[in-house]
Each structure stands twice: as C-alpha cells, then as structure tokens.
Design an enzyme around this catalytic site. Structure first.
Site, PDB file in Angstrom:
ATOM      1  CD  GLU A  14      -2.981  -1.138   2.256  1.00 31.02           C
ATOM      2  OE1 GLU A  14      -4.000  -1.832   2.115  1.00 31.02           O
ATOM      3  OE2 GLU A  14      -2.747  -0.456   3.265  1.00 31.02           O
ATOM      4  CD  GLU A  60      -3.501  -5.879   2.333  1.00 34.70           C
ATOM      5  OE1 GLU A  60      -4.368  -5.069   2.752  1.00 34.70           O
ATOM      6  OE2 GLU A  60      -2.313  -5.823   2.671  1.00 34.70           O
TER       7      GLU A  60
END
Length: 326
Positions: A176, A270
């Site tokens: 991320e 994810e």
C-alpha cells in the site's frame, strides 16, 4: 528533495542486478531457486483462466493464528490455496516461520508481508503508521540508516530460515505504498523506489534469498505509475481494495495493467469482499485474491457463509486441495 537524493544504498561487493532485461515469464532474480521457479511457473500457467484463493491470517498475536483457516474449513469444507502471514510482531516471528513451513509442506502457497514499524520508534501496526525520515535513512551511516538496515537484516535472517527449508515465498514488502498512512508511503515515489531497490539488492544479492517472488502492491486509492520500480525487481503486481461489493474490480485491474502490461501476473493482493468468480475474465483476470482477516472475512455483510461456500466451490477459484503436488 530531488530524485537523486534517493540513490540506491551502496553495499559491499554488490554486483548490480537491477536494470537488466528479464526474459518473458521469468523471475527477476536469474538465480531463483527451483521451488520459486516452479511456483512462479504454475502461477503463469493458470493466469487468465484460474484464480488462487487466498486468506490473510490474524497473527498480530500468536493466539490469532488459525482463526481464519478454521472458519473457512468449517464453512466451506476447503482451505485457501494461499495463506498470508505477517512479520509484524517480533514475539511472533519465529512462529510465523513455523506456520509458513507447515503450510508449504502441507501443499499450500505462502505469502508474507511486514507491517514494519518506523525503525527508530518500534514494531507494531500503529508504529508502521508513524513517520520515519527516509531521506536520512538512505544516507549511509546515519542513525536512521543503521536502524533500518539492522532491522532489514533481521528479517533477512528470518527469510533465510525459509530459504534453507526450501519454502518459496510471495514476498510483498512496503505494501500500500501509494497511500500516506505507512511511513514508506509518506515521502513520494522516488523515496519509495529507492527503499524497494535497496531491499531488493540486499536480500537478493547480499543475502542470496533466492526463494522470494517479489510482489508489488498498490493501494486501491492511488495507482500511480510513478511508484513502479521496474520489471527487473518485480515479479507480480497488484492492488488492494475494501469496497463493500463483490464486483470484479475491473477498473482496478485495468489501472495496474496499464502500468505493467502482460509482463507480470496481476493480483488482488488484499480485499474485503471476495469478487464473484462468475464475473472474472479478460477485464479482471486476477492471479489471486487474499481476503483480510477478522471482520473482513467473518462479517456477513462482507462475505456471507453462503457466498463463501459458493465461491470456494466455483470452477474459477483454486483451493488448496486443487494445487499441484509440489
């Protein structure tokens, strides 16, 4: 800060590995282990027709282990092909290695991330969101640099144990990175790419971690091509998203594909709700999905037991029992 301020950290006796062309469908590390090559070849062999099921375990404490796996087994009668683990807490890191080894030896695929606490503050999820002076950390000999490299070396030691046990690992560091919540994403693309390449050189060249498949994971809110380190140090690219629907997230897939094309498989690294397998296809050919733990898996508003059972039994999704015998 100029881009040149974030040069790759020098390491003793490093032969430059990044920058070279990578053959099609080959790992970026030309000396990758046979086990890593076999896993990568398998991912390529099903890419575009099948999608691996994946689940991140709740291992912020050792007591959290197996909660998700037991739930999935109870609801679906099956297990995910891929198990996600995390080196987040030092107290659990050795146990993470044991769970990773057991999962591999039982026929599953191992994914590992590291919620790396700011190196000069401490470990843990909240500390991974605190700031760290990356510019100073990329200057050899500074306090920040010494702390960063020492902790990187510690995790390399952990990964060496898995290498010596012949466990191939889908390694997804600095995840991320396009967001501004983790310290490695707070300083822009040039800083991030320098961090990525520093770790890649250290792990691949210095530490000879030939069991790693390098997974690059954008945050769904910011798929910025400026953060792409390059095919020479990336084996799989992807992004994550936690929207409250079971759509195929074709728009997210397309954003990543515009950056990497067909050079690497693209994963949903994810997710909250699992995409409906009936909607997957050329516009959303995810190599795998990996559902996050606790409420993202077990909340009926995210993944109801009925849908979980249906999806795990679909033709599109590969479960652990359907993997080849490594």
């Amino acid at each position: 800060m100029s881009a040149t301020a974030f040069a790759l950290l020098p390491h003793a006796a490093i032969a430059k590995t990044v920058g070279a062309a990578v053959p099609a469908r080959a790992l970026s590390n030309p000396l990758a282990s046979a086990e890593a090559q076999a896993l990568y070849g398998y991912i390529w062999s099903i890419y575009g027709t099948k999608t691996l099921t994946g689940q991140q375990e709740q291992n912020f404490t050792p007591a959290g282990a197996r909660v998700e796996l037991d739930y999935i087994q109870r609801v679906t009668g099956r297990q995910p092909a891929l198990l996600g683990l995390d080196y987040i807490e030092p107290v659990d890191q050795l146990a993470v290695n044991e769970r990773a080894t057991a999962w591999h030896r039982s026929g599953g695929i191992v994914s590992l991330c590291w919620h790396w606490g700011a190196p000069d503050i401490g470990s843990g999820y909240e500390n991974s969101k605190k700031d760290f002076d990356v510019a100073r950390a990329l200057v050899a000999g500074t306090t920040q640099n010494v702390a960063m490299l020492a902790q990187m070396a510690h995790v390399a030691d952990l990964l060496t144990v898995l290498r010596d046990r012949k466990v191939p690992v889908l390694w997804r560091p600095f995840h991320e990175f396009g967001g501004d919540w983790f310290w490695w994403g707070k300083h822009g693309p040039q800083a991030f790419k320098a961090l990525w390449r520093t770790m890649y050189e250290f792990f691949v060249v210095d530490r000879k971690l030939d069991n790693l498949i390098w997974v690059l994971g954008w945050a769904g809110q910011n798929i910025d091509p400026a953060y792409y380190p390059g095919r020479d140090c990336v084996d799989v690219a992807g992004a994550d998203i936690y929207v409250d629907d079971h759509g195929n997230q074709a728009g997210l897939f397309a954003q990543v594909k515009r950056i990497v094309g067909d050079t690497v498989p693209i994963c949903l690294h994810e997710n909250g709700p699992i995409p409906d397998p009936a909607t997957l296809g050329p516009e959303a050919d995810w190599a795998w999905f990996m559902t996050w733990h606790t409420r993202w898996l077990q909340n009926p508003q995210q993944n109801s037991p009925a849908l979980l059972r249906e999806y795990y039994r679909s033709e599109r999704y590969v479960t652990k029992d359907e993997l080849p015998k490594w």
